[in-house]
Design an enzyme around this catalytic site. Structure first.
Site, PDB file in Angstrom:
ATOM      1  N   GLU A  71     -15.221 -15.430 -28.512  1.00 34.88           N
ATOM      2  CA  GLU A  71     -14.462 -14.254 -28.946  1.00 34.88           C
ATOM      3  C   GLU A  71     -13.549 -14.638 -30.108  1.00 34.88           C
ATOM      4  OE1 GLU A  71     -12.841 -12.064 -25.550  1.00 34.88           O
ATOM      5  OE2 GLU A  71     -11.118 -11.497 -26.782  1.00 34.88           O
TER       6      GLU A  71
ATOM      7  N   ASP B  90     -10.372 -12.813 -32.073  1.00 38.27           N
ATOM      8  CA  ASP B  90      -9.490 -11.659 -31.856  1.00 38.27           C
ATOM      9  C   ASP B  90      -8.436 -11.428 -32.919  1.00 38.27           C
ATOM     10  OD1 ASP B  90     -10.404 -11.144 -29.273  1.00 38.27           O
ATOM     11  OD2 ASP B  90      -8.950 -12.491 -28.358  1.00 38.27           O
TER      12      ASP B  90
ATOM     13  N   GLU C 182      -5.251  -8.742 -32.636  1.00 41.65           N
ATOM     14  CA  GLU C 182      -4.605  -7.690 -31.843  1.00 41.65           C
ATOM     15  C   GLU C 182      -3.282  -7.339 -32.510  1.00 41.65           C
ATOM     16  OE1 GLU C 182      -4.625  -7.502 -27.410  1.00 41.65           O
ATOM     17  OE2 GLU C 182      -5.387  -9.542 -27.594  1.00 41.65           O
TER      18      GLU C 182
ATOM     19  N   HIS D 254      -1.522 -10.673 -33.497  1.00 45.97           N
ATOM     20  CA  HIS D 254      -1.846 -11.719 -32.539  1.00 45.97           C
ATOM     21  C   HIS D 254      -3.289 -12.140 -32.798  1.00 45.97           C
ATOM     22  CE1 HIS D 254      -1.905 -13.160 -28.204  1.00 45.97           C
ATOM     23  NE2 HIS D 254      -3.177 -12.875 -28.342  1.00 45.97           N
ATOM     24  N   THR D 255      -3.568 -13.439 -32.907  1.00 42.10           N
ATOM     25  CA  THR D 255      -4.947 -13.904 -33.085  1.00 42.10           C
ATOM     26  C   THR D 255      -5.291 -14.906 -31.992  1.00 42.10           C
ATOM     27  OG1 THR D 255      -4.374 -15.781 -34.526  1.00 42.10           O
ATOM     28  CG2 THR D 255      -4.769 -13.666 -35.606  1.00 42.10           C
TER      29      THR D 255
ATOM     30  N   GLU E 185      -3.617 -18.998 -29.091  1.00 42.79           N
ATOM     31  CA  GLU E 185      -2.935 -17.906 -29.763  1.00 42.79           C
ATOM     32  C   GLU E 185      -2.127 -18.377 -30.975  1.00 42.79           C
ATOM     33  OE1 GLU E 185      -2.562 -18.735 -26.566  1.00 42.79           O
ATOM     34  OE2 GLU E 185      -3.330 -17.047 -25.385  1.00 42.79           O
TER      35      GLU E 185
ATOM     36  N   TRP F 130       3.672  -5.909 -21.364  1.00 42.04           N
ATOM     37  CA  TRP F 130       3.877  -7.208 -22.018  1.00 42.04           C
ATOM     38  C   TRP F 130       3.972  -7.165 -23.537  1.00 42.04           C
ATOM     39  CZ3 TRP F 130       0.137  -8.699 -25.528  1.00 42.04           C
ATOM     40  CH2 TRP F 130      -1.108  -8.033 -25.431  1.00 42.04           C
TER      41      TRP F 130
ATOM     42  N   GLY G 294       8.104  -8.753 -25.331  1.00 44.23           N
ATOM     43  CA  GLY G 294       7.853  -9.331 -24.018  1.00 44.23           C
ATOM     44  C   GLY G 294       7.825  -8.320 -22.881  1.00 44.23           C
TER      45      GLY G 294
ATOM     46  N   ARG H  26       4.371 -25.344 -23.123  1.00 48.14           N
ATOM     47  CA  ARG H  26       3.217 -24.751 -22.471  1.00 48.14           C
ATOM     48  C   ARG H  26       2.148 -25.788 -22.130  1.00 48.14           C
ATOM     49  NH1 ARG H  26      -0.461 -20.463 -25.709  1.00 48.14           N
ATOM     50  NH2 ARG H  26      -2.046 -20.085 -24.124  1.00 48.14           N
TER      51      ARG H  26
END
Ligand code: NAG
Length: 296
Positions: A108, A110, A112, A125-126, A137, A202, A206, A284
């Protein structure tokens, strides 16, 4: 399945003419028409194709969003679409525009667009999924208001790069690092999908800012679809010819990569407009950043 490819006689003719058609199909694919190239998949009348196929709109209200997908599947290509995003208070709305294959190990690519309060910037957003795995992301603000005019969002996907572009300016380059053990999308044909939906749990700041339904319906617009791409049909691509191609410059996307000037422009975007990069998110990934982050 798309009604236009259902007829067996058409299939038989295709098989006979395939070698001849391979080149012309690509040329035909260049000038887009929403009636011919896409089908509305959901939204119960909220998605509309207008102006003889030159224009498409998606809308979202409290009851439902809407969406469409390409009739064709593609395996590599340079795909352009112009979008004008939900204006005004678009907080809570998400306009997704992406390429995707199917199944649990899908690939995929993306884009967005996360809406915002009037005057606050959209977030672009990719993400890139390979073999069902995403978590890559990168997010940007834009250097213009994407709700005032149409802007061109492009995906260049060839065997060595996936390059995201906005008005021709590269913002992200996902390289083929298979030689270093990182999967790259190259075997699964993808369709183009787009949808407008509510994600106020979300999407905006946030999830703190909710959709203001008194402003509904929310509308996003599309025009000038253009695909210089390898169309997948009957389990084969119309592009094998590309590999040995010495075609005109417009076909050169197969070998395209970022030259020095384009790299400088991408650096400008990433230095000034990137607001999140998974490759720098040590919190993260406490066990270590994904391997492509140190190789890219
Ligand atoms: C919305 O605006 C705020 C404040 O400028 C910004 O931090 C945020 O990135 C914007 N986008 C989204 C999707 O929240």
């Amino acid at each position: 399945m798309a009604p236009s490819v259902a007829s067996p006689s058409a299939g038989a003719i295709m098989a006979l003419l395939f070698p001849l058609l391979a080149c012309s199909l690509m040329a035909i694919a260049s000038a887009g028409n929403f009636h011919r190239d896409f089908q509305i998949t959901w939204g119960d009348g909220r998605a509309k194709i207008l102006d003889n196929g030159q224009h498409l709109t998606l809308s979202l209200d409290k009851a439902s969003g809407s969406g469409f997908q390409s009739k064709n599947e593609y395996l590599f290509g340079k795909i352009h679409m112009q979008l004008k995003l939900v204006p005004g208070n678009s907080a809570g709305t998400v306009t997704a525009y992406y390429l995707s294959s199917q199944g649990p190990t899908h690939d995929e690519i993306d884009f967005e667009f996360l809406g915002n309060l009037s005057g606050d910037p959209y977030t672009l957003h990719t993400n890139v999924f390979t073999q069902g795995k995403g978590n890559r992301e990168m997010q940007f603000h834009l250097w213009f208001d994407p709700t005032k005019d149409f802007h061109t969002y492009s995906i260049l996907w060839n065997p060595r790069h996936i390059i995201f572009m906005v008005d021709g300016i590269p913002i992200r380059d996902f390289k083929n690092l298979e030689s270093r053990g990182i999967a790259f999308p190259k075997n699964q044909p993808m369709r183009i999908y787009s949808s407008l939906w509510n994600a106020d749990d979300w999407a905006t700041q946030g999830g703190r800012v909710k959709t203001d339904w008194t402003k509904a319906p929310f509308t996003a617009s599309y025009r000038n679809f253009k695909a210089d791409a390898c169309v997948w049909s009957s389990a084969a691509s119309n592009c094998p010819s590309k590999k040995s191609s010495t075609d005109s410059a417009s076909d050169d996307w197969w070998n395209q990569e970022l030259d020095f000037t384009s790299q400088e422009r991408m650096r400008w975007v990433q230095n000034n407009y990137m607001i999140y990069n998974y490759c720098t998110d040590l919190k993260r990934f406490p066990q270590g950043l994904p391997p492509e982050c140190s190789l890219a």
